[in-house]
Design an enzyme around this catalytic site. Structure first.
Site, short mmCIF file in Angstrom:
data_model
loop_
_atom_site.label_atom_id
_atom_site.label_comp_id
_atom_site.label_asym_id
_atom_site.label_seq_id
_atom_site.Cartn_x
_atom_site.Cartn_y
_atom_site.Cartn_z
N CYS A 2 0.82 -1.21 0.00
CA CYS A 2 0.00 0.00 0.00
C CYS A 2 0.86 1.26 0.00
O CYS A 2 1.94 1.29 0.56
CB CYS A 2 -0.87 0.04 1.25
SG CYS A 2 -1.87 -1.42 1.45
N ARG A 27 4.63 0.93 -6.20
CA ARG A 27 4.73 0.05 -5.03
C ARG A 27 3.90 -1.22 -5.20
O ARG A 27 4.10 -2.19 -4.47
CB ARG A 27 4.26 0.81 -3.78
CG ARG A 27 5.15 1.96 -3.40
CD ARG A 27 4.56 2.76 -2.27
NE ARG A 27 4.45 1.98 -1.06
CZ ARG A 27 5.39 1.84 -0.14
NH1 ARG A 27 6.55 2.46 -0.31
NH2 ARG A 27 5.21 1.13 0.94
N TRP A 76 -2.91 -2.58 -1.59
CA TRP A 76 -2.49 -3.91 -2.02
C TRP A 76 -3.19 -4.87 -1.06
O TRP A 76 -2.84 -4.94 0.11
CB TRP A 76 -0.97 -4.01 -1.90
CG TRP A 76 -0.36 -5.25 -2.50
CD1 TRP A 76 -0.02 -5.46 -3.80
CD2 TRP A 76 0.01 -6.45 -1.80
NE1 TRP A 76 0.53 -6.72 -3.95
CE2 TRP A 76 0.56 -7.34 -2.74
CE3 TRP A 76 -0.08 -6.85 -0.47
CZ2 TRP A 76 1.02 -8.61 -2.39
CZ3 TRP A 76 0.39 -8.13 -0.13
CH2 TRP A 76 0.92 -8.98 -1.09
N ASN A 102 -1.11 1.18 5.79
CA ASN A 102 -0.30 0.16 5.14
C ASN A 102 0.19 -0.78 6.25
O ASN A 102 0.74 -0.31 7.24
CB ASN A 102 0.90 0.81 4.44
CG ASN A 102 1.94 -0.20 3.97
OD1 ASN A 102 1.61 -1.36 3.70
ND2 ASN A 102 3.18 0.22 3.87
N GLY A 103 -0.02 -2.08 6.08
CA GLY A 103 0.40 -3.03 7.12
C GLY A 103 -0.73 -3.99 7.44
O GLY A 103 -1.70 -4.08 6.68
N GLU A 483 18.87 -15.37 -10.64
CA GLU A 483 18.30 -14.03 -10.81
C GLU A 483 17.69 -13.86 -12.21
O GLU A 483 16.63 -13.25 -12.37
CB GLU A 483 19.39 -12.97 -10.53
CG GLU A 483 19.03 -11.54 -10.89
CD GLU A 483 17.80 -10.98 -10.17
OE1 GLU A 483 17.25 -11.65 -9.28
OE2 GLU A 483 17.37 -9.88 -10.52
N LYS A 487 13.87 -12.80 -12.82
CA LYS A 487 13.51 -11.62 -13.62
C LYS A 487 12.47 -11.99 -14.66
O LYS A 487 11.48 -11.30 -14.85
CB LYS A 487 14.78 -11.11 -14.28
CG LYS A 487 15.05 -9.67 -14.35
CD LYS A 487 15.26 -8.84 -13.14
CE LYS A 487 14.45 -9.08 -11.94
NZ LYS A 487 14.91 -8.53 -10.70
N GLU A 490 8.95 -12.95 -13.03
CA GLU A 490 8.15 -11.91 -12.36
C GLU A 490 7.55 -10.90 -13.34
O GLU A 490 6.50 -10.35 -13.06
CB GLU A 490 8.92 -11.23 -11.23
CG GLU A 490 10.05 -10.35 -11.63
CD GLU A 490 10.73 -9.69 -10.42
OE1 GLU A 490 10.10 -9.54 -9.38
OE2 GLU A 490 11.90 -9.31 -10.56
N HIS A 506 20.74 -34.16 -12.53
CA HIS A 506 20.24 -34.85 -11.34
C HIS A 506 18.72 -34.75 -11.20
O HIS A 506 18.18 -34.95 -10.12
CB HIS A 506 20.92 -34.30 -10.09
CG HIS A 506 22.38 -34.57 -10.06
ND1 HIS A 506 22.92 -35.84 -9.89
CD2 HIS A 506 23.44 -33.74 -10.23
CE1 HIS A 506 24.23 -35.77 -9.94
NE2 HIS A 506 24.58 -34.51 -10.14
N LYS A 605 6.62 -3.41 -4.85
CA LYS A 605 8.04 -3.05 -4.89
C LYS A 605 8.70 -3.33 -3.54
O LYS A 605 9.82 -3.83 -3.48
CB LYS A 605 8.17 -1.56 -5.25
CG LYS A 605 9.60 -1.04 -5.32
CD LYS A 605 10.35 -1.68 -6.46
CE LYS A 605 11.81 -1.24 -6.53
NZ LYS A 605 12.59 -2.17 -7.37
O1 M6R Z 1 13.63 -4.04 -1.07
P1 M6R Z 1 14.20 -5.43 -1.04
O2 M6R Z 1 15.48 -5.53 -1.79
O3 M6R Z 1 14.36 -5.96 0.35
O4 M6R Z 1 13.14 -6.33 -1.76
C1 M6R Z 1 13.27 -7.72 -1.76
C2 M6R Z 1 12.37 -8.37 -2.80
O5 M6R Z 1 11.02 -8.14 -2.49
C3 M6R Z 1 12.66 -7.85 -4.21
O6 M6R Z 1 13.99 -8.06 -4.55
C4 M6R Z 1 11.75 -8.54 -5.23
O7 M6R Z 1 12.12 -9.87 -5.36
C5 M6R Z 1 11.80 -7.81 -6.58
N1 M6R Z 1 10.54 -7.89 -7.22
C6 M6R Z 1 12.84 -8.34 -7.47
O8 M6R Z 1 12.83 -7.88 -8.76
#
Ligand code: M6R
Length: 610
Positions: A2, A27, A76, A102-103, A483, A487, A490, A506, A605
């Site tokens: 949020c 966000r 959110w 937010n929370g 990674e 990427k 997501e 394996h 985010k």
């Molecule tokens: O702000 P942070 O680096 O702690 O966030 C961690 C993850 O939520 C963040 O890296 C998330 O995986 C991203 N969507 C990656 O692209």
């Protein structure tokens, strides 16, 4: 997660709140709403939408509510579906108290039952709605006291902005385990989830600490703890400006941020590394003596930052020969980690607000470990709660998918590795000089990869129709494979897995056939021949292969795979240029598939709830 914005000042609140909500979209959210108080009519207009902020903007533009006090929210969903009724602001039985949050309020069910038994009527499924009703119940003429008494009853995490028609010269904010900042302008004040929301209006930011409240009137902000003790405000001047939070001609923030990769390397290195390989961090917080005592390192992080931390293990163990364990922050906090005052715990987080990572470093401090955080956000909770901090200096990252900050994290981890190695006299002067020179050449290598965007785009076009991808890498490029897969999944919603290339045989090799491409990181290094064998194994199962290879390396010339060349750099530093190629590939695949790359579905985010 949020997003929160609140405004009190001399200008019309609604347009400012609308603009700030647009800036908070990154966000991640599913619905939005505003409440604007009109002092002439003594009336609050509440407008909500279960769609994007633009829908809200359209509705408000037709009929813009007047008023100089207001709050706005992007939600959110956690408790209750993303409907108009569940969208914030929420209000009390009299519709005079407005709350955005937010929370998660963990004891909301119990509080709600109590309030209902005392006659309060609830309209939404949210946890948040208990707060305005609690304030209503506690209000005896002093709004600040009523908010304080209500929040004392609440368990969980919150960042909130609150106003009430009972006292319309007041805008109140409060935070516990969720981020909130206060912007200080010329006779105007803002409450926001993060600086991005308010950067066009002010660079002067008051940092609100854990369990603190701010009450803002036309006389300015007053900060206090929840038990009412006054707190001296901590005010910082933000260094970056509005252009850094705009797309700057790129179609997406993600494209812009990938293209800022070379700059991110330079910024992370600036002023920290001499030609002799001497590393100094400005706010590091730990002395050489303390560093010498470090017996082992634990790194905690989430998502992309977790993979950066995993690279940190390779880097630090290689350079400093200190054992490093990397653990998802969400796991670390709920087991009994073996740490003590000789353990260095490193929190890796772009936002510095990720709830799991923040909780993990708190747990580490509780167990007396020394804690440093590597983060991009100055004054973030992790930065404030650690013994020391290494800032990325990458500028704001708006795209939900982390790109330039992954690179900056890894560069900071190289520097940390060198610093730890230096205090232990692990590296001879010539190796230190060589490392320094190689690191300083990295921005050029990143530039070269960025110049290959067209090749990567063409490759992405060819591969965008597949539903599954296997990313493989070895050694220091194993975390890069992980990674790369994250990427892709997501932002393009395709299934992608990352594997240590040697692990393919394996089990996962059973998945491969002509419909399951393999993306192999096969740049020059100690295990190139091994990964070439793994590529052969994939080709033998008819899997299409895309291979990342070092420029001019004939290693795969004989094979029927697609090749992407990246500049030849020392294997130890190759994750940086390699990951940029993987970021571009994922970006182009997602664009090709018409995905919303900056705001992928279901993602936020900064994940400020557990
Ligand atoms: O702000 P942070 O680096 O702690 O966030 C961690 C993850 O939520 C963040 O890296 C998330 O995986 C991203 N969507 C990656 O692209």
């Amino acid at each position: 997660m949020c997003g929160i914005i609140g405004y009190l000042g001399e200008r019309a609140a609604a347009p400012i709140i609308m603009e700030s909500l647009k800036r908070l979209e990154y966000r991640g959210y599913d619905s939005a709403g505003v409440a604007i108080y009109n002092e002439d009519a003594d009336k609050t207009s509440v407008v909500k939408s279960a769609a994007k902020v633009d829908t809200l903007v359209d509705r408000l533009t037709e009929d813009m509510p007047a008023g100089r006090l207001g709050i706005g929210h992007t939600r959110w969903a956690t408790h209750g579906r993303p409907t108009v009724i569940n969208a914030h602001p929420h209000t009390d039985c009299t519709n005079r108290i407005m709350v955005i949050h937010n929370g998660i309020i963990e004891n909301f069910a119990e509080l709600k039952r109590g309030l209902q038994s005392r006659g309060h009527v609830f309209v939404s499924e949210t946890d948040t709605e208990v707060v305005p009703h609690l304030i209503e119940e506690h209000f005896k003429g002093d709004l600040v006291a009523a908010v304080r008494e209500s929040l004392v009853q609440v368990r969980g995490a919150y960042a909130m902005a609150i106003f009430s028609q009972h006292d319309p010269d007041l805008l109140i904010g409060a935070r516990l385990n969720a981020p909130l900042v206060v912007g200080i302008g010329e006779k105007e004040w803002f409450i926001a989830s993060d600086i991005t929301a308010i950067i066009p209006y002010t660079k002067k930011v008051l940092l609100l600490g854990e369990g603190e409240m701010v009450s803002i009137s036309s006389l300015g902000p007053e900060v206090s703890t929840l038990d009412g003790s006054a707190v001296k405000p901590r005010i910082i001047e933000v260094k970056w400006d509005i252009s850094q939070a705009q797309k700057g001609g790129y179609p997406h923030f993600m494209a812009k941020e990938i293209n800022e990769g070379a700059q991110a390397v330079s910024n992370a290195l600036r002023g920290r590394l001499t030609e002799e390989g001497v590393v100094a961090f400005e706010e590091f917080g730990l002395t050489d003596r303390q560093l010498l005592k470090v017996r082992d390192i634990k790194m905690v992080a989430a998502g992309t930052s977790f993979y950066a931390a995993l690279l940190g293990k390779y880097i630090i163990e290689d350079l400093a020969r200190i054992p490093v364990e990397v653990e998802p922050a969400s796991e670390f906090r709920y087991r009994q980690p073996i740490i003590d005052r000789d353990t260095l715990v490193v929190g890796v987080s772009q936002s510095g607000e990720t709830a799991d990572t923040l909780a993990a470093i708190r747990e580490a401090r509780r167990r007396e470990a020394r804690v440093i955080s590597i983060t991009n956000v100055v004054g973030s909770s992790m930065a404030l709660e650690s013994d020391g901090v290494i800032y990325l200096h990458a500028g704001p990252e708006i795209g939900v998918a982390s790109t330039k900050t992954f690179i900056a994290h890894v560069v900071c981890l190289y520097l940390l590795g060198i610093r730890l190695a230096a205090v232990r006299h692990r590296l001879p002067p010539e190796r230190l000089r060589e490392l320094a020179a190689d690191l300083k050449r990295l921005p050029d290598a990143v530039h070269t990869v960025l110049e290959r965007a067209e090749t990567l785009q063409a490759m992405a076009r060819k591969y965008a129709r597949y539903q599954n991808f296997m990313y493989i890498g070895r050694g220091i490029n194993y975390p890069v494979a992980l990674e790369g897969a994250l990427k892709l999944k997501e932002i393009s919603y395709l299934h992608a897995e990352g594997y240590a290339a040697g692990e393919l045989k394996h089990g996962p090799i059973a998945l491969l056939d002509k419909s399951f491409p393999v993306f192999a990181i096969a740049t020059a290094g100690a295990t190139t021949e091994k990964i070439v064998s793994n590529i052969q194994e994939a080709l033998a199962r008819d899997a299409p292969v895309v291979a990342l290879v070092s420029q001019g390396d004939p290693v795969l010339d004989e094979m029927t795979s697609d090749r992407i060349e990246v500049p030849a750099v020392a294997e130890f530093l190759s994750p940086i240029p390699n990951v940029v190629a993987l970021q571009l590939f994922a970006y182009f695949v997602a664009s090709e598939r018409g995905c919303d790359v900056d705001q992928p579905r279901n993602l936020a985010k900064s994940v400020t709830v557990e």
